[in-house]
Design an enzyme around this catalytic site. Structure first.
Site, PDB file in Angstrom:
ATOM      1  CG  ASN A   1       7.319  23.658 -11.044  1.00  0.00           C
ATOM      2  OD1 ASN A   1       7.416  23.766  -9.827  1.00  0.00           O
ATOM      3  ND2 ASN A   1       6.167  23.811 -11.675  1.00  0.00           N
TER       4      ASN A   1
ATOM      5  CB  VAL B   1      14.538  24.243 -14.867  1.00  0.00           C
ATOM      6  CG1 VAL B   1      13.908  24.982 -13.700  1.00  0.00           C
ATOM      7  CG2 VAL B   1      15.582  23.247 -14.377  1.00  0.00           C
ATOM      8  CB  CYS B   2       8.864  24.712 -15.972  1.00  0.00           C
ATOM      9  SG  CYS B   2       7.460  25.800 -16.255  1.00  0.00           S
ATOM     10  CG  LEU B   3      12.570  29.498 -12.040  1.00  0.00           C
ATOM     11  CD1 LEU B   3      11.697  29.285 -10.806  1.00  0.00           C
ATOM     12  CD2 LEU B   3      14.049  29.328 -11.666  1.00  0.00           C
TER      13      LEU B   3
END
Length: 159
Positions: free
Chosen positions: A87, A94-96
């Site tokens: 992710n 950051v992919c959150l």
């Protein structure tokens, strides 16, 4: 009060709170400008890998970039480029969920950094950001884990 005042005011308060009580092993400091002054809009952080995981022993650098629209909008969070994680984009972004659709202005820097720590060992393969990490994670878990442990060794504690 201008929106920039709101962002800086909130970040000043978060800084005070962080100094008093922050999770063990974590670091979060505003960037220092060449003249020695503090830039509250960019934070240099360190997220430790959790004990008992392949990330253990690593102290991973993350930079948080806040805009004048914070806390209405989330910061962008970046690991170094080419950081291996399902992710995390090659750019380091950051992919959150709590940094996107699930963002709420009440989310604190502490919650963001703990969320990133949790994401390290609990990636979301339904939202891949990086082909290499995704392919290894879904097709060759042993190799993925090996590379994660190697990456952790590249980011040892600075103390």
């Amino acid at each position: 009060m201008a929106s920039g005042g709101v962002a800086r005011g909130r970040l000043t308060e978060e800084r005070k709170t962080w100094r008093k009580t922050h999770p063990h092993g974590f670091v979060a400091k505003p960037a220092t400008l060449p003249d020695g002054s503090v830039n509250l809009m960019i934070w240099k952080c360190v997220v430790p890998g959790k004990e008992g995981t392949d990330w253990e022993g690593g102290y991973f650098p993350v930079t948080l970039h806040f805009t004048e629209n914070y806390p209405s909008n989330p910061p962008t969070c970046k690991f170094p480029r080419k950081f291996l994680h399902v992710n995390v984009y090659d750019s380091g972004d950051v992919c959150l969920s709590i940094l996107g659709d699930a963002w709420k202005p009440s989310i604190t820097m502490r919650q963001i950094l703990i969320g990133i720590q949790d994401l390290l060992d609990n990636p979301n393969p339904a939202s891949p950001a990086q082909d290499l990490a995704y392919d290894l994670f879904t097709k060759n878990m042993l190799e993925y884990r090996k590379r994660v442990r190697q990456q952790a060794k590249r980011y040892p504690s600075l103390v």
